[in-house]
Motif scaffolding. Structure first.
Motif, short mmCIF file in Angstrom:
data_model
loop_
_atom_site.label_atom_id
_atom_site.label_comp_id
_atom_site.label_asym_id
_atom_site.label_seq_id
_atom_site.Cartn_x
_atom_site.Cartn_y
_atom_site.Cartn_z
N ASP A 196 0.48 0.19 18.03
CA ASP A 196 0.92 0.16 16.62
C ASP A 196 -0.06 0.44 15.74
OD1 ASP A 196 3.54 -0.34 18.07
OD2 ASP A 196 3.85 -2.38 17.56
N ALA A 197 -1.36 -0.17 15.74
CA ALA A 197 -2.34 0.11 15.22
C ALA A 197 -2.80 1.45 15.11
CB ALA A 197 -3.60 -0.84 15.33
N MET A 198 -2.51 2.47 16.13
CA MET A 198 -2.97 3.71 16.30
C MET A 198 -1.71 4.66 16.48
SD MET A 198 -5.94 3.13 18.99
CE MET A 198 -5.20 2.32 20.37
N GLY A 244 -5.31 7.36 19.84
CA GLY A 244 -6.54 6.80 19.84
C GLY A 244 -7.15 6.26 21.07
N ARG A 245 -7.98 5.34 21.36
CA ARG A 245 -8.49 4.98 22.58
C ARG A 245 -8.41 3.41 22.56
NH1 ARG A 245 -13.57 4.53 25.29
NH2 ARG A 245 -14.45 3.79 23.24
N LEU A 246 -8.01 2.80 23.82
CA LEU A 246 -7.68 1.59 24.24
C LEU A 246 -8.64 1.27 25.35
CD1 LEU A 246 -5.99 -1.00 23.67
CD2 LEU A 246 -4.61 -0.21 25.47
N LEU A 247 -9.48 0.27 25.26
CA LEU A 247 -10.54 -0.20 26.14
C LEU A 247 -10.14 -1.70 26.40
CD1 LEU A 247 -13.05 0.11 27.57
CD2 LEU A 247 -14.16 -0.89 25.74
N THR A 303 -9.82 -3.75 23.03
CA THR A 303 -10.17 -3.04 21.84
C THR A 303 -9.65 -1.95 21.62
OG1 THR A 303 -12.60 -3.92 22.46
CG2 THR A 303 -12.64 -2.07 20.82
N ASP A 304 -9.28 -1.58 20.30
CA ASP A 304 -8.39 -0.53 20.00
C ASP A 304 -9.42 0.28 18.71
OD1 ASP A 304 -7.69 -0.93 17.03
OD2 ASP A 304 -6.27 -2.39 18.13
N THR A 305 -9.09 1.56 18.63
CA THR A 305 -9.90 2.35 17.33
C THR A 305 -8.89 2.70 16.24
OG1 THR A 305 -9.14 4.23 18.55
CG2 THR A 305 -11.32 3.60 19.06
N GLY A 306 -8.07 1.48 16.17
CA GLY A 306 -6.97 1.68 15.10
C GLY A 306 -7.49 1.30 13.69
N SER A 307 -6.42 1.06 12.92
CA SER A 307 -6.75 0.97 11.40
C SER A 307 -7.52 -0.35 11.21
CB SER A 307 -5.21 0.74 10.62
OG SER A 307 -4.33 -0.03 11.29
N GLY A 308 -7.47 -1.17 11.99
CA GLY A 308 -8.14 -2.25 11.53
C GLY A 308 -7.43 -3.52 10.76
N SER A 323 -12.59 -7.48 13.56
CA SER A 323 -11.60 -6.23 13.15
C SER A 323 -12.42 -5.81 11.94
CB SER A 323 -10.28 -6.67 12.84
OG SER A 323 -9.89 -5.40 12.75
N GLU A 324 -12.57 -4.54 11.75
CA GLU A 324 -13.28 -3.63 10.74
C GLU A 324 -12.32 -2.70 10.31
OE1 GLU A 324 -17.27 -1.22 10.07
OE2 GLU A 324 -17.21 -2.67 11.73
N VAL A 325 -11.80 -2.65 9.11
CA VAL A 325 -10.77 -1.72 8.37
C VAL A 325 -11.35 -0.44 8.76
CG1 VAL A 325 -9.63 -1.09 6.43
CG2 VAL A 325 -10.07 -3.56 6.84
N GLY A 326 -10.53 0.32 9.38
CA GLY A 326 -10.71 1.97 9.70
C GLY A 326 -11.63 2.02 10.98
N ALA A 327 -11.95 1.04 11.59
CA ALA A 327 -12.72 1.20 12.72
C ALA A 327 -12.12 0.77 13.92
CB ALA A 327 -14.13 0.54 12.73
#
Lengths: 102, 703
Positions: free
Chosen positions: B450-452, B456-459, B489-494, B539-543
């Protein structure tokens, strides 16, 4: 011209009044007229009568002016500056005494 | 006598006459006459004066001696050869006290000889005193002084020796003076020791200490330097204005406080202030400040404590207490809901099984059953969050679980999400409820998706982790030890920092209304905590976002594999006693049991249940009881009482939630059978058979 040193010997009788006055008067005369060019030896006849007899001293206080020669002697409390001036006049450098008083 | 008086009178008159004539002859300016045969003859005036002067001298000498004797210093007068001419009382007393007598009291002794014969510790000082004495007597030196140790048998002592010249008309000798300075030396040593002690205290203090005058530091300790990220105190002592160590917005307030303090106006002694470390990090400080006289200068001293870590722990504690309170609340609601849902579910199922029901009624019942299922899932999540879901911990290989779940996830998450897993080879096993861990992993992955929204990539990563005391003290509620780490870990919106702290709260969601319940992460949080693990989010916004679960390491050898389920609805004809205080629930359960063929008795609480059990003939094969009931006998106590009377009786518990009544630390005790409410008929049927079949194995009473 450097004047020579004045050397004298004062015979006194301990702290007797005339003797004490003679010491004071001699010191203040020398300081005033012969600054740093005098040597005073004080001999107390109550302690050392031999020396007085050798110098043929009859009365105290007696001042012997030993040098410059000739040897002269003054008896009394040395309260009369005129007499000392008269005898030691040639030895007094007026420049010395003036500069001293200036 | 008269003749003698006359003689004497005549002689004195002659003497007076002689004196008068002597004075007249010498003119009054003479004191004595010297004749070779008679020695000096003093004139009367001189004689009187000399007698008076001698008396004066004696008086003077007595006064001088009194003064010398009154002085505490040991004083001796020396002639130019070093012979001691006279000593004062202190000198004599000291000599007597130290065992000298006679000639050694001083008079006539040569002081040079005394110095040269000195032995031991003070011989060096004595030698230098002797040579200095030579210099002073010869006029090459004015005065000389040295301090030297002189210990007595009882205590350490110090003296100062002072040598000064005598004036020429007193014979060119010297005055030697010994002054006892032991007290001063002792005070100095004492002061030095106190100073050193205080310096050590300040240096070793775990509170930062500073003293400043107009913002220039006069003193600072190492702890103060450490608080501000400097290596040594010298680095901060060099600062021309140490206000640079505080945040710019704090400086005005600090300055005002300082001035108020110096002007004796009201200034807080305790205050909080934010500082800035050398690397830029902000530190929260608690200062205790006060004015101080510092050698006539008014200065301010501050004791500085770094409370940054404490503040963080406090914030964590507050958050944790909030979660606890919310958990209690939601857990209580969920429990009541489960009883209601039990009744709804049982009745819906009853209609569905009724051959006489019309198709429309069946359709309605079907809707009711489906809606109830969703409600059941919701209450399960609430119970999971409030850590009241009974967990069945099993020996679990997290790697296997990740692989199995991953296959399912690929279908659920869609092609836009690339799933990658990094699994540690030698991963420790963990002892955990497998189903709930699966749920947790799915929840995390769905959140990540949902954040992507654009893909994106899910680890998913697993690893072993040993937490030491150090890393544990930074966080509450976890113990040092071995853990299995599961990271998603996701590469979503943070997640922005201001809401990061609230993501585990129930009903907190960043998703659009209707898209999420806000229970996903809460459930994961509650489950992990209940399982003795910990959870961590960054979490980091955008990362993107990383969620890490630490699951306690399990030490059991491989557990037994789950028994394969028989899908058929097992029936029976044994005698069963139902004990349940909620009449609707009791009625629904009784109906379910009867429809399965069992012979059913019922009771409203533990006490009635026990009576019914004792009265029954033949006895009941199984007692199905609620756990929490009003009255003296709860489910657990009832079960104990029954098993004591008839050990072969089977007990099956049912509960909306378990708490500690039948489970310990949220995990079920081994050998206890529990049905969680609400349950479907098939679940009840299987649980009964499973429990009754154990009895068949143990005894022959089962039919």
């Amino acid at each position: 011209v450097n004047k020579s040193e004045v050397s004298c010997k004062l015979y006194v009788a301990g702290q007797a009044p005339n003797s004490r006055r003679a010491i004071e008067n001699l010191k203040s005369f020398c300081d005033a007229y012969l600054p740093k060019r005098h040597v005073i030896a004080i001999v107390d006849v109550l302690v050392d009568a031999e020396q007085a007899l050798a110098d043929r001293i009859l009365l105290t206080p007696t001042l012997l002016i030993l040098s410059p020669a000739p040897v002269r002697s003054i008896v009394g409390d040395l309260s009369e500056v005129e007499i000392l001036l008269q005898i030691l006049g040639p030895e007094i450098d007026m420049a010395d005494t003036l500069s001293e008083r200036a | 006598v008269t003749d003698l008086r006359d003689d004497l009178t005549r002689l004195v008159a002659e003497l007076q006459d002689a004196h008068r004539r002597l004075s007249e002859a010498t003119g009054g300016k003479v004191d004595a006459v010297l004749l070779s045969n008679a020695g000096p003859v003093l004139l009367p005036a001189a004689q009187r004066e000399l007698l008076r002067s001698e008396a004066e001298q004696r008086q003077f000498a007595r006064e001088q001696a009194a003064i010398l004797d009154a002085l505490p210093a040991h004083i001796a007068l020396l002639d130019p050869d070093g012979q001691i001419l006279t000593v004062n009382k202190a000198w004599r007393d000291y000599a007597l006290a130290n065992g000298y007598s006679g000639e050694h009291l001083g008079l006539g002794v040569n002081y040079f000889a005394v110095c040269e014969s000195a032995q031991g510790a003070s011989s060096g000082y004595a030698n230098s005193t002797a040579s200095a004495l030579h210099s002073v007597i010869s006029g090459n030196m004015g005065t000389w002084s040295v301090e030297y140790p002189c210990d007595t048998d009882e205590e350490p002592g110090w003296f100062q020796i002072l040598v000064s010249p005598m004036p020429p008309d007193s014979g060119y000798g010297a005055v030697v003076m010994h002054i006892d300075i032991s007290e001063r030396k002792l005070a100095e040593a004492h002061a030095q020791e106190i100073k050193q002690r205080l310096e050590t205290l300040i240096a070793e203090s775990t509170v930062g200490i500073l003293v400043h005058c107009n913002w220039k530091l006069i003193m600072a300790n190492n702890e103060l330097a450490r608080i501000f990220g400097y290596d040594t105190k010298e680095q901060i002592l060099d600062l021309p204005d140490f206000r640079v160590l505080y945040l710019p917005e704090e400086r005005e307030r600090l300055t005002a406080t300082y001035e108020a303090r110096l002007n004796q106006n009201d200034a807080p002694r305790h205050y909080r202030v934010k500082g800035r470390k050398r690397d830029g990090a902000v530190v929260e400080l608690e200062n205790h400040a006060f004015a101080l006289d510092w050698g006539g200068k008014e200065v301010v001293c501050a004791m500085v404590t770094d409370v940054t870590a404490q503040r963080n722990i406090e914030a964590q504690l507050r958050q944790s207490q909030k979660m606890e309170a919310v958990g209690q609340l939601t857990g209580g609601i969920a429990h009541d809901f489960n009883n209601i849902l039990m009744v709804i579910l049982a009745n819906a199922e009853s209609i569905l099984e009724d051959d006489n029901a019309t198709p429309q009624l069946r359709g309605n019942a079907n809707h009711i059953e489906r809606a109830t299922r969703r409600a059941v899932e919701l209450t399960r999540s609430l119970l999971a969050f409030s850590r009241q879901l009974p967990l069945k911990a099993e020996h679990t290989d997290v790697n296997v679980l990740v692989v199995d779940t991953g296959n399912m996830l690929r279908r659920t998450l869609g092609a836009q999400i690339e799933i990658e897993s990094l699994l540690a080879d030698d991963l420790w096993p963990t002892h955990i409820d497998r189903t709930q861990l699966e749920n947790a992993l799915i929840n995390l992955c769905v959140n990540a998706r949902d954040a992507m929204p654009a893909g994106g990539r899910l680890l998913i990563k697993t690893a072993n982790a040993s937490l030491d005391t150090e890393s544990v003290t930074q966080s509450l509620e976890s113990a040092p030890g071995d853990y299995v780490r599961l990271t998603v870990t996701d590469t979503g919106s943070g997640i922005p920092p201001e809401v990061l702290g609230r993501v585990f709260e129930p009903f907190f969601t960043t998703k659009e209304v209707g898209k999420g319940t806000g229970l996903g992460l809460s459930m994961v949080y509650g489950f992990v905590k209940q399982s003795g693990g910990r959870i961590h989010i960054t979490s980091e916004v955008g990362a993107g976002t990383t969620i890490t679960l630490y699951l306690p390491r399990g030490h059991d050898v491989a557990g037994k594999a789950a028994t394969p389920m028989n899908l058929a609805m097992p029936r029976g004809n044994e005698r069963i006693l139902v004990v349940e205080d909620d009449p609707l629930v009791r009625e629904a359960v009784v109906l379910q049991l009867q429809s399965l063929g069992y012979l059913v008795g019922q009771a409203v609480d533990g006490g009635v249940g026990l009576e019914a059990f004792e009265a029954a003939q033949p006895p009941y094969d199984l007692v199905l009881t609620d756990v929490i009931m009003p009255g003296l006998l709860g489910g657990r106590e009832l079960a104990d009482a029954i098993v004591r009377r008839r050990p072969e009786t089977r007990i099956l518990f049912m509960s909306g939630y378990s708490e500690d009544t039948i489970s310990h630390d949220g995990r079920l005790d081994a050998g206890i059978d529990l049905l969680t409410k609400p349950f479907r008929k098939i679940e009840l049927a299987r649980a009964l058979r499973k429990s009754l079949s154990k009895a068949e194995g143990n005894s022959s009473t089962g039919s």
